[in-house]
Write a protein that holds these residues in place. Structure first.
Motif, PDB file in Angstrom:
ATOM      1  N   GLY A  64     -49.725  23.930   5.117  1.00 12.87           N
ATOM      2  CA  GLY A  64     -48.436  24.067   4.186  1.00 12.87           C
ATOM      3  C   GLY A  64     -49.286  24.574   2.725  1.00 12.87           C
ATOM      4  N   GLU A  65     -50.648  25.173   2.507  1.00 16.15           N
ATOM      5  CA  GLU A  65     -51.122  26.302   1.073  1.00 16.15           C
ATOM      6  C   GLU A  65     -50.638  26.940   1.127  1.00 16.15           C
ATOM      7  OE1 GLU A  65     -52.514  24.973  -1.695  1.00 16.15           O
ATOM      8  OE2 GLU A  65     -52.242  22.804  -1.064  1.00 16.15           O
ATOM      9  N   LEU A  66     -51.039  27.978   2.775  1.00 14.31           N
ATOM     10  CA  LEU A  66     -50.469  29.127   3.351  1.00 14.31           C
ATOM     11  C   LEU A  66     -48.989  29.695   2.856  1.00 14.31           C
ATOM     12  CD1 LEU A  66     -54.024  30.169   5.513  1.00 14.31           C
ATOM     13  CD2 LEU A  66     -52.804  31.002   2.910  1.00 14.31           C
ATOM     14  N   ALA A  67     -48.201  28.297   3.817  1.00 15.75           N
ATOM     15  CA  ALA A  67     -46.290  28.910   3.948  1.00 15.75           C
ATOM     16  C   ALA A  67     -45.994  28.745   2.520  1.00 15.75           C
ATOM     17  CB  ALA A  67     -46.065  27.876   4.904  1.00 15.75           C
ATOM     18  N   LYS A  68     -46.735  27.568   1.112  1.00 17.61           N
ATOM     19  CA  LYS A  68     -46.305  27.120   0.357  1.00 17.61           C
ATOM     20  C   LYS A  68     -46.118  29.010  -0.798  1.00 17.61           C
ATOM     21  CE  LYS A  68     -48.074  24.730  -2.122  1.00 17.61           C
ATOM     22  NZ  LYS A  68     -48.488  23.771  -2.976  1.00 17.61           N
TER      23      LYS A  68
END
Length: 487
Positions: A64-68
């Motif tokens: 989630g953090e890296l995709a965001k």
């Protein structure tokens, strides 16, 4: 060093093999620090993306953090994060969906290119450099061997009692040098309790103290109970006929509320001395071990609710004697699944009247999560059972359709389909026989007449009676949903 310092060692454009399998054993600190670094670079107009390989899905702190921050160029082999999924489906992230048993082979064979960095969570490091694995092994053995450099997150938040639960096998090889994998029972140990590590490749060690992502399972509803009941009745009949032993065969169960409900039904049923050979241990299997219904489980990871994780940690000595965690190219290996005669139980998105199953794509084009290990077990299991509610989206979508919009498991690999309305045993049936069995036993009553109408008109069309279809209508249900919001 700090997670922030370790994140600085990951270059733009590189490929990172990260630990993690269904929200267990994934790195907690460095991915978040890397996402923060990427966000700052984005603010000054610099683009920074990496390729990420894992065991399976991870957690919001990683995917989630890296995709965001738009930091993932290519993702494989499985994901379940909503931000990641949105990026995949809008075309801004590339995604390769692979059978989980094959990922290690792909990496070793060079099919995927070079791995630059392995970022792996472990529970501890021994003085001789061996690593105590965490709550998931997944592809960690392969990542540590394949990567040019290694970053270790040592998570003291993982139970120290995990030490000794693992069985890491170093006897695999590429063709033509392969030898049989000598497991004839889920309890067989053939490897080592620790991961080997070339210390000269380690460029950072980051200490963390954080729990895995533990999502609660919903209490089984009426639909789940009815599905579980059909499966239990089926097992009883198979035992009476002599096609299953009283203790059944090793159980594999996919992740989710319905498979978990089936496990709870097994725990309450008449069966005893069960075993598991699966890729994920969820709440239901833990309960079966605690009650004594199940004697042992072989897996590669946990996927537990917070309450079940607490139960595991509180009684880790009890469970360590009954659970073996292996790397996923062993837990999902076709040779072992076939030899052990595994009973595979997995979910689906839709099945068609002939028994083809779509487990990955919504309306043919939009990726949900991925095929995961379901194909490994469905193709090679003694029984391949697919379970689903008969409808979705408040009854606007039928899970049984004339033709699936995407095929993950062909009719040749699907032996049983179950909904709350019944069970269709497809073994030994021709395509037309399968169609009537699935329609009459599994389809929702609201959709059953239209499915029968389609099948009868397809049979009368004169186009061919082996697998009758009306090509102009086969996907019309999906098109109707796209246009009107209901099938």
């Amino acid at each position: 060093m700090s997670a922030e310092a370790a994140a600085q060692l990951i270059p733009n454009g590189c490929t990172v093999g990260m630990s993690g399998f269904t929200g267990a054993g994934y790195p907690k600190a460095v991915p978040k620090a890397l996402a923060s670094r990427i966000e700052k670079l984005n603010e000054v107009g610099e683009r920074f993306k990496i390729n990420i390989w894992t065991g399976a899905s991870t957690a919001p702190e990683l995917d989630g953090e890296l995709a965001k921050v738009d930091g993932i160029n290519m993702r494989l082999p499985f994901q379940s994060d909503p931000i990641c999924r949105a990026k995949i489906n809008d075309g801004t992230m590339d995604y390769i969906d692979i059978h989980l048993s094959e990922v290690s082979q792909y990496a070793w064979s060079g099919f995927l290119g070079k791995m630059n960095i392995a970022l792996v969570e472990v529970s501890g490091i021994l003085e001789d450099g061996r690593l105590i694995p965490s709550s998931a092994i997944g592809n960690n053995k392969t990542w540590l061997e394949q990567a040019d450099h290694i970053i270790l997150e040592v998570n003291s938040g993982q139970s120290s009692g995990l030490e000794g639960m693992h069985d890491v096998y170093y006897g695999t090889a590429l063709p033509p040098n392969r030898k049989p994998i000598m497991i004839t029972n889920p309890t067989d140990r053939i490897g080592e309790k620790y991961l080997q590590c070339d210390l000269s490749k380690v460029i950072a060690v980051v200490e963390t103290n954080a729990p895995d992502r533990n999502s609660p399972f919903s209490a089984p509803d009426e639909v789940s109970h009815r599905i579980a009941g059909h499966i239990l009745d089926f097992f009883k009949r198979e035992i009476e006929i002599g096609r299953l032993p009283p203790e059944l065969l090793p159980i594999q169960s996919g992740v989710g509320n319905i498979p978990n409900a089936v496990l709870e039904g097994l725990d309450a049923g008449p069966f005893r001395n069960l075993t598991g050979f699966t890729e994920v241990i969820q709440d239901g299997m833990l309960k079966m071990l605690k009650s004594g219904t199940m004697t042992a489980v072989s897996s590669t990871a946990f996927s537990l609710s917070p309450a079940a994780m607490q139960e595991l940690n509180d009684n880790i000595d009890f469970y360590r004697e009954r659970i073996i965690l292996r790397q996923q190219d062993i837990s999902n290996h076709p040779e072992l699944i076939r030899r052990l005669g595994v009973i595979a139980m997995n979910g689906l998105i839709e099945a068609d009247i002939y028994g083809n199953v779509n487990s990955t794509h919504i309306m043919g084009s939009r990726m949900m999560n991925g095929i995961g290990g379901s194909g490994d077990f469905a193709r090679n299991g003694y029984l391949s059972i697919f379970v689903t509610p008969s409808t979705a989206k408040n009854g606007t979508i039928s899970a049984i359709v004339p033709m699936v919009s995407h095929v993950d498991h062909t009719e040749h690999d699907v032996k049983v389909v179950v909904t709350e309305y019944g069970l269709a045993d497809l073994r030994g049936l021709s395509p037309r026989q399968r169609a009537l069995k699935i329609i009459n036993n599994c389809a929702h009553p609201d959709f059953r007449p239209r499915l029968l109408d389609y099948f009868e008109r397809a049979c009368a069309s004169g186009r061919g009676m082996h697998t009758p279809h009306l090509l102009g209508e086969a996907l019309s249900w999906h098109q109707r949903y796209e246009e009107t919001g209901k099938m």
